[in-house]
Motif scaffolding. Structure first.
Motif, mmCIF file in Angstrom:
data_model
loop_
_atom_site.group_PDB
_atom_site.id
_atom_site.type_symbol
_atom_site.label_atom_id
_atom_site.label_comp_id
_atom_site.label_asym_id
_atom_site.label_seq_id
_atom_site.Cartn_x
_atom_site.Cartn_y
_atom_site.Cartn_z
ATOM 1 N N LEU A 5 -57.787 3.018 -29.745
ATOM 2 C CA LEU A 5 -56.795 3.404 -30.738
ATOM 3 C C LEU A 5 -56.450 4.890 -30.632
ATOM 4 C CD1 LEU A 5 -58.115 1.568 -33.927
ATOM 5 C CD2 LEU A 5 -56.524 0.718 -32.164
ATOM 6 N N ALA A 6 -55.186 5.193 -30.856
ATOM 7 C CA ALA A 6 -54.806 6.597 -30.951
ATOM 8 C C ALA A 6 -55.470 7.240 -32.152
ATOM 9 C CB ALA A 6 -53.286 6.726 -31.049
ATOM 10 N N ARG A 7 -55.677 6.447 -33.214
ATOM 11 C CA ARG A 7 -56.355 6.946 -34.403
ATOM 12 C C ARG A 7 -57.105 5.803 -35.078
ATOM 13 N NH1 ARG A 7 -53.607 10.154 -39.562
ATOM 14 N NH2 ARG A 7 -55.572 10.621 -40.643
ATOM 15 N N ASP A 8 -58.412 5.900 -35.113
ATOM 16 C CA ASP A 8 -59.281 4.907 -35.754
ATOM 17 C C ASP A 8 -59.387 5.209 -37.249
ATOM 18 O OD1 ASP A 8 -61.101 2.825 -36.105
ATOM 19 O OD2 ASP A 8 -62.802 3.900 -35.210
ATOM 20 N N ARG A 9 -60.033 4.343 -37.989
ATOM 21 C CA ARG A 9 -60.342 4.620 -39.388
ATOM 22 C C ARG A 9 -61.364 5.755 -39.465
ATOM 23 N NH1 ARG A 9 -58.629 -0.103 -42.459
ATOM 24 N NH2 ARG A 9 -58.310 -1.884 -41.059
ATOM 25 N N ALA A 10 -61.258 6.571 -40.488
ATOM 26 C CA ALA A 10 -62.197 7.680 -40.667
ATOM 27 C C ALA A 10 -63.617 7.150 -40.799
ATOM 28 C CB ALA A 10 -61.822 8.485 -41.910
ATOM 29 N N GLY A 11 -64.561 7.827 -40.146
ATOM 30 C CA GLY A 11 -65.957 7.416 -40.208
ATOM 31 C C GLY A 11 -66.317 6.312 -39.241
ATOM 32 N N GLY A 12 -65.470 6.095 -38.243
ATOM 33 C CA GLY A 12 -65.665 4.981 -37.327
ATOM 34 C C GLY A 12 -66.657 5.246 -36.211
ATOM 35 N N ALA A 13 -66.744 4.282 -35.301
ATOM 36 C CA ALA A 13 -67.678 4.353 -34.183
ATOM 37 C C ALA A 13 -67.269 5.450 -33.213
ATOM 38 C CB ALA A 13 -67.726 3.013 -33.454
ATOM 39 N N VAL A 14 -68.270 6.059 -32.580
ATOM 40 C CA VAL A 14 -68.034 7.151 -31.636
ATOM 41 C C VAL A 14 -68.856 6.889 -30.376
ATOM 42 C CG1 VAL A 14 -68.258 9.624 -31.213
ATOM 43 C CG2 VAL A 14 -67.585 8.814 -33.482
ATOM 44 N N LEU A 15 -68.226 7.054 -29.221
ATOM 45 C CA LEU A 15 -68.940 6.889 -27.957
ATOM 46 C C LEU A 15 -69.608 8.199 -27.572
ATOM 47 C CD1 LEU A 15 -69.523 4.971 -25.548
ATOM 48 C CD2 LEU A 15 -67.532 5.994 -24.430
ATOM 49 N N GLY A 16 -70.925 8.150 -27.363
ATOM 50 C CA GLY A 16 -71.676 9.309 -26.922
ATOM 51 C C GLY A 16 -72.336 9.037 -25.593
ATOM 52 N N ALA A 17 -73.003 10.029 -25.055
ATOM 53 C CA ALA A 17 -73.679 9.872 -23.769
ATOM 54 C C ALA A 17 -74.788 8.831 -23.836
ATOM 55 C CB ALA A 17 -74.245 11.213 -23.316
ATOM 56 N N ASP A 18 -75.300 8.566 -25.033
ATOM 57 C CA ASP A 18 -76.386 7.598 -25.199
ATOM 58 C C ASP A 18 -75.897 6.222 -25.624
ATOM 59 O OD1 ASP A 18 -75.533 8.640 -27.619
ATOM 60 O OD2 ASP A 18 -77.532 8.738 -28.517
ATOM 61 N N GLY A 19 -74.590 6.021 -25.766
ATOM 62 C CA GLY A 19 -74.058 4.729 -26.147
ATOM 63 C C GLY A 19 -73.075 4.828 -27.297
ATOM 64 N N LEU A 20 -72.746 3.679 -27.894
ATOM 65 C CA LEU A 20 -71.795 3.638 -29.005
ATOM 66 C C LEU A 20 -72.541 3.852 -30.317
ATOM 67 C CD1 LEU A 20 -68.739 3.052 -29.574
ATOM 68 C CD2 LEU A 20 -69.468 0.719 -30.166
ATOM 69 N N HIS A 21 -72.109 4.863 -31.072
ATOM 70 C CA HIS A 21 -72.722 5.168 -32.363
ATOM 71 C C HIS A 21 -72.059 4.336 -33.454
ATOM 72 C CE1 HIS A 21 -75.041 8.952 -31.290
ATOM 73 N NE2 HIS A 21 -74.456 8.586 -30.166
ATOM 74 N N ALA A 22 -72.859 3.707 -34.276
ATOM 75 C CA ALA A 22 -72.369 2.794 -35.308
ATOM 76 C C ALA A 22 -71.414 3.493 -36.276
ATOM 77 C CB ALA A 22 -73.552 2.221 -36.094
ATOM 78 N N PRO A 23 -70.441 2.726 -36.813
ATOM 79 C CA PRO A 23 -69.473 3.295 -37.758
ATOM 80 C C PRO A 23 -70.045 3.413 -39.164
ATOM 81 C CG PRO A 23 -68.965 0.997 -37.386
ATOM 82 C CD PRO A 23 -70.119 1.327 -36.467
ATOM 83 N N ALA A 24 -71.150 4.133 -39.294
ATOM 84 C CA ALA A 24 -71.827 4.237 -40.589
ATOM 85 C C ALA A 24 -70.966 4.907 -41.637
ATOM 86 C CB ALA A 24 -73.144 5.006 -40.420
ATOM 87 N N GLY A 25 -70.009 5.733 -41.211
ATOM 88 C CA GLY A 25 -69.156 6.419 -42.160
ATOM 89 C C GLY A 25 -68.233 5.501 -42.930
ATOM 90 N N LEU A 26 -68.048 4.273 -42.461
ATOM 91 C CA LEU A 26 -67.222 3.312 -43.185
ATOM 92 C C LEU A 26 -67.965 2.691 -44.360
ATOM 93 C CD1 LEU A 26 -65.388 1.381 -40.316
ATOM 94 C CD2 LEU A 26 -64.545 3.245 -41.726
ATOM 95 N N ASN A 27 -69.302 2.800 -44.344
ATOM 96 C CA ASN A 27 -70.109 2.314 -45.457
ATOM 97 C C ASN A 27 -69.985 0.816 -45.665
ATOM 98 O OD1 ASN A 27 -72.000 2.983 -47.363
ATOM 99 N ND2 ASN A 27 -70.518 3.314 -48.993
ATOM 100 N N TRP A 28 -69.727 0.073 -44.588
ATOM 101 C CA TRP A 28 -69.597 -1.379 -44.711
ATOM 102 C C TRP A 28 -70.969 -1.996 -44.994
ATOM 103 C CZ3 TRP A 28 -71.211 -5.976 -42.487
ATOM 104 C CH2 TRP A 28 -70.434 -7.109 -42.811
ATOM 105 N N ALA A 29 -71.060 -2.781 -46.049
ATOM 106 C CA ALA A 29 -72.310 -3.445 -46.454
ATOM 107 C C ALA A 29 -73.457 -2.456 -46.621
ATOM 108 C CB ALA A 29 -72.694 -4.538 -45.457
#
Length: 347
Positions: free
Chosen positions: A307-331
């Motif tokens: 996406l050109a722009r994801d939802r705020a607090g979303g998943a982020v790709l780092g050198a160690d893998g995909l970081h969970a979208p904890a900022g969305l506060n889902w469940a």
């Protein structure tokens, strides 16, 4: 009686770059967001309509509208499974109910109760292009992911060897998954197997069209096969287990986390491995799929990265893998360290 209110809307998300697979190229997507509010608390879910399954935002919104009275009268997730067929509409409602239930309870229950991994080794897609362009994309992704890089290489029936060799040369340490998106036949598959072995491909997804799975009978593939477009719900497992080693689970195919968990249980009971995938989507879809991904040997949740722009607090790709979208506060964001506020906010 406590009032429940359902809201659904479609939003267009532009892609950062064109996304090319065997079925075509996309530059933007439409996602349907559902919110279910009760007692001042709101649960959120997302559906990603797919033309492959005859869906668009209009048809998904219509399907949601048709069950609005039942949802607002207090239907639960088990009743929802009986009320709607699998697909993006049911997925959006089901995931919103999961989120709502967790927030109302103050903490997640069932498969969401245990803190989930904060980082998972998700694949990043290399779309169909010429060998040089695919190699450049593979090199870019591998540089981001270092030794943890996983590439999902999209292929059709053309230039299979040249494209795969170019990708492997560009990313010699990466784990490679190949996804043919139903574009091969049995002859193409058999001819491709040597180069799949040569380039150390770890998994091949859906080489043949859905419905032609029995044509795999008698094939001795040195590369594990995964069913994707053929597999939707738990009832599909008995038919597919003789031909595939893995099942690719996507919440938009299964119609929500509830049915996806049933599919995962049935597949593992049949001795099949799990892969978690997604449509092109935002991180709201990824948040709901994370519990399945945590059980999977292969993971492909890079939808939001396109996406050109994801939802705020979303998943982020780092050198160690995909970081969970904890900022969305889902469940309640049960990714190792729950967020402090679990009662409000729009993803």
């Amino acid at each position: 009686m406590t009032r429940t209110r359902l809201t659904a809307e479609a939003t267009t998300f532009a892609l950062a770059q064109p996304f090319a697979i065997a079925r075509g190229t996309r530059e933007a997507i439409e996602l349907v967001t559902v919110s279910i509010e009760r007692e001042g608390v709101t649960g959120w879910g997302e559906g990603a309509p797919s033309a492959r399954y005859g869906q668009d935002a209009r048809t998904v919104l219509a399907a949601i509208e048709a069950v609005r009275p039942r949802v607002e009268s207090g239907i639960d997730r088990a009743q929802l499974l009986a009320a709607m067929p699998p697909g993006s509409a049911r997925n959006a409602i089901d995931c919103a109910l999961w989120d709502l239930e967790a927030k109302l309870a103050g903490q997640p229950e069932g498969p969401l109760a245990t803190p989930l991994p904060t980082v998972l080794p998700s694949a990043v897609t290399v779309g169909i292009a010429g060998p040089a362009a695919m190699a450049a994309r593979a090199r870019e992704v591998a540089a981001q992911g270092s030794a943890h890089a996983v590439l999902k290489v999209k292929l059709d029936a053309r230039d299979i060897a040249a494209r795969l060799r170019a990708v492997r040369e560009a990313a010699p340490e990466a784990r490679i998954i190949v996804d043919a998106n139903e574009s091969w036949d049995r002859r193409t598959l058999e001819a491709a197997l040597p180069v799949l072995v040569e380039t150390d491909v770890r998994l091949l997804e859906q080489p043949l069209p859905a419905g032609e799975d029995a044509l795999l009978a008698g094939l001795s593939s040195p590369v594990p096969l995964a069913c994707d477009e053929s597999a939707h719900v738990a009832a599909d497992v008995a038919r597919l287990a003789p031909y595939y080693d893995y099942v690719t689970i996507k919440l938009d195919k299964s119609g929500g986390l509830t049915a996806a968990l049933e599919l995962a249980d049935a597949a593992q009971a049949a001795g099949m491995g799990l892969m978690t995938g997604c449509m092109l989507c935002s991180s709201l879809s990824v948040a709901a799929a994370w519990p399945i991904a945590a059980r999977s040997s292969f993971i492909d949740l890079d939808g939001p990265l396109w996406l050109a722009r994801d939802r705020a607090g979303g998943a982020v790709l780092g050198a160690d893998g995909l970081h969970a979208p904890a900022g969305l506060n889902w469940a309640g964001s049960r990714y190792g360290s729950p967020a402090s506020d679990t009662r409000g906010g729009q993803p």
